[in-house]
Motif scaffolding. Structure first.
Motif, PDB file in Angstrom:
ATOM      1  N   HIS A 194     -29.816  60.753   4.472  1.00 40.06           N
ATOM      2  CA  HIS A 194     -29.487  61.012   3.070  1.00 40.06           C
ATOM      3  C   HIS A 194     -29.726  62.473   2.679  1.00 40.06           C
ATOM      4  N   ASP A 195     -29.980  63.337   3.671  1.00 41.04           N
ATOM      5  CA  ASP A 195     -30.221  64.737   3.340  1.00 41.04           C
ATOM      6  C   ASP A 195     -28.993  65.344   2.660  1.00 41.04           C
ATOM      7  N   ILE A 196     -29.229  66.131   1.607  1.00 48.08           N
ATOM      8  CA  ILE A 196     -28.158  66.717   0.805  1.00 48.08           C
ATOM      9  C   ILE A 196     -27.243  67.622   1.626  1.00 48.08           C
ATOM     10  N   VAL A 231     -37.751  66.829  -3.688  1.00 51.20           N
ATOM     11  CA  VAL A 231     -37.237  66.837  -2.315  1.00 51.20           C
ATOM     12  C   VAL A 231     -37.012  65.430  -1.754  1.00 51.20           C
ATOM     13  N   LEU A 232     -37.532  64.408  -2.420  1.00 55.72           N
ATOM     14  CA  LEU A 232     -37.309  63.035  -1.974  1.00 55.72           C
ATOM     15  C   LEU A 232     -37.319  62.120  -3.197  1.00 55.72           C
ATOM     16  N   ALA A 233     -36.285  61.272  -3.307  1.00 56.03           N
ATOM     17  CA  ALA A 233     -36.170  60.377  -4.463  1.00 56.03           C
ATOM     18  C   ALA A 233     -35.383  59.140  -4.079  1.00 56.03           C
ATOM     19  N   ARG A 234     -35.499  58.102  -4.910  1.00 58.75           N
ATOM     20  CA  ARG A 234     -34.746  56.867  -4.679  1.00 58.75           C
ATOM     21  C   ARG A 234     -34.307  56.312  -6.038  1.00 58.75           C
ATOM     22  N   PRO A 235     -33.293  55.446  -6.055  1.00 54.27           N
ATOM     23  CA  PRO A 235     -32.830  54.869  -7.318  1.00 54.27           C
ATOM     24  C   PRO A 235     -33.928  54.053  -7.995  1.00 54.27           C
ATOM     25  N   TYR A 283     -32.297  60.187  -1.677  1.00 50.26           N
ATOM     26  CA  TYR A 283     -32.047  61.630  -1.733  1.00 50.26           C
ATOM     27  C   TYR A 283     -33.144  62.344  -0.972  1.00 50.26           C
ATOM     28  N   LEU A 284     -32.734  63.272  -0.100  1.00 48.88           N
ATOM     29  CA  LEU A 284     -33.685  64.094   0.641  1.00 48.88           C
ATOM     30  C   LEU A 284     -33.172  65.527   0.699  1.00 48.88           C
ATOM     31  N   TRP A 285     -34.070  66.482   0.476  1.00 53.94           N
ATOM     32  CA  TRP A 285     -33.780  67.890   0.746  1.00 53.94           C
ATOM     33  C   TRP A 285     -34.846  68.363   1.728  1.00 53.94           C
TER      34      TRP A 285
END
Length: 387
Positions: A361-363, A236-240, A325-327
């Motif tokens: 950045h939510d999908i 649900v949350l990520a970064r490069p 990235y966020l969901w």
């Protein structure tokens, strides 16, 4: 930069919706920028794709929720008529779909379709966790410690399926066993012989992300997973990250090339001391694909170029140093279920504030998917909150 600026093609990209919607939305966003009109087959009229602007690209709707060959054939014929009889490239959106397509490959090829996957034996070798972990171990890659019997084993540990789909054609998923209650649930739900048992790893989590071109070129990226739904479900949350520029990445690329593998690949690894331990490989679309798009990684663009016969990479998005990235709704759903999400980093002191800093950045919190964002948000809030 659009496809018309490159090699002309007589192929069209077809997407089966109804699962892995986050990846499908990200893929459609790339195609839109490239000037390519996607063809979407919806999974009945209840498909969540109808809550997005991608609904305008739905060319057929399945009558059955299950994968029925006659129903799928009808949908493909309807899609071909809309695509002026172009050859349809059936995009690899889910594991169950991929196996269905591969098992019926000759039938779909006779219909004028292409399946952008390696042959069934190689697909199973890399996709099934048990078989590919053995390949990795033979090449000196660290894998989780395995034990023969769950009885008497100290918690936590993991039960992993030997094959992703069992002999009864049912999808199997890992179980994270934290206590006796989790073990009881597992034993009452599954055939033990379909699973094997490994240590539970709690270190930093990364995805190594690839498109391996048919000619052997590789387009790569990596992400650090920060926060995950309970039970080892969706990120649900990520970064490069920069792991794809490290020697471990070349090690995996070498293994895939040696096997003759090409196509999409997501490899999950977790840090254990000095080792980066192999967890699984998924040769298909993965949920947080939007991060590769926003970071300008070019992985989906490489897939499109290779499948449409373009010699040169395509570009839809510029590289960004601030991508994330966020969901959010996925996080809300797991929180309200009473099962806390899993941090793969030291939990921030102000966790809510940390997450909300990534809201841009939510999908789904974007113009083309606001309807789906609102629907998921309402569903999450309406669900009874469990202690």
């Amino acid at each position: 930069m659009t496809i018309s600026q490159h090699t002309p093609t007589d192929r069209a990209l077809l997407i089966f919706s109804g699962s892995n919607e986050r990846a499908i939305v990200a893929f459609c966003r790339v195609l839109r920028v490239l000037g390519i009109v996607p063809l979407i087959v919806a999974r009945t009229g209840q498909d969540m794709i109808f809550r997005t602007r991608c609904r305008q690209h739905v060319v057929a709707t399945r009558r059955m929720d299950s994968l029925d060959r006659d129903d799928i054939t009808r949908c493909l014929q309807e899609a071909q008529s809309r695509a002026l009889n172009a050859r349809l490239v059936l995009c690899p959106t889910s594991e169950f779909l991929n196996l269905f397509l591969l098992q019926n490959r000759k039938h779909f090829q006779q219909l004028g379709c292409e399946i952008p996957l390696v042959d069934l034996d190689l697909y199973r070798l890399v996709s099934d966790k048990y078989s590919f972990s053995r390949v990795c171990a033979a090449h000196g890659v660290a894998i989780p410690r395995e034990f023969a019997d769950y009885r008497g084993q100290a918690f936590p540990f993991v039960a992993k399926p030997r094959q992703n789909v069992n002999s009864e054609n049912r999808s199997l998923y890992p179980y994270l066993l934290h206590n006796a209650g989790d073990l009881e649930t597992f034993l009452s739900s599954e055939e033990v012989t379909d699973f094997y048992f490994e240590e539970y790893l709690s270190g930093e989590s990364y995805y190594l992300l690839y498109y391996v071109w048919k000619d052997g070129r590789v387009t790569s990226f990596s992400q650090q997973n920060l926060l995950q739904q309970a039970g080892g479900k969706s990120i649900v949350l990520a970064r490069p990250a920069q792991l794809h520029n490290q020697p471990v990445s070349e090690q995996y690329v070498g293994i895939l090339r040696q096997l003759g593998f090409w196509g999409l690949a997501m490899i999950e690894v977790i840090r254990r001391g000095e080792d980066l331990v192999f967890i699984e490989l998924n040769p298909r679309f993965w949920g947080p694909m939007q991060l590769t798009v926003d970071a300008g990684a070019g992985i989906l663009e490489a897939f499109v170029a290779d499948q449409l016969g373009c010699d040169q990479p395509l570009h839809s998005h510029s590289a960004s140093d601030h991508a994330a990235y966020l969901w959010l709704n996925g996080l809300l759903a797991t929180t309200r279920s009473g099962k806390p999400p899993r941090w793969h980093i030291k939990p921030p002191t102000h966790a809510t504030r940390f997450v909300l800093r990534h809201l841009a950045h939510d999908i789904y919190l974007r113009r083309d998917t606001l309807g789906l964002f609102a629907h998921e948000f309402r569903q999450a809030l309406r669900a009874p909150r469990k202690p």
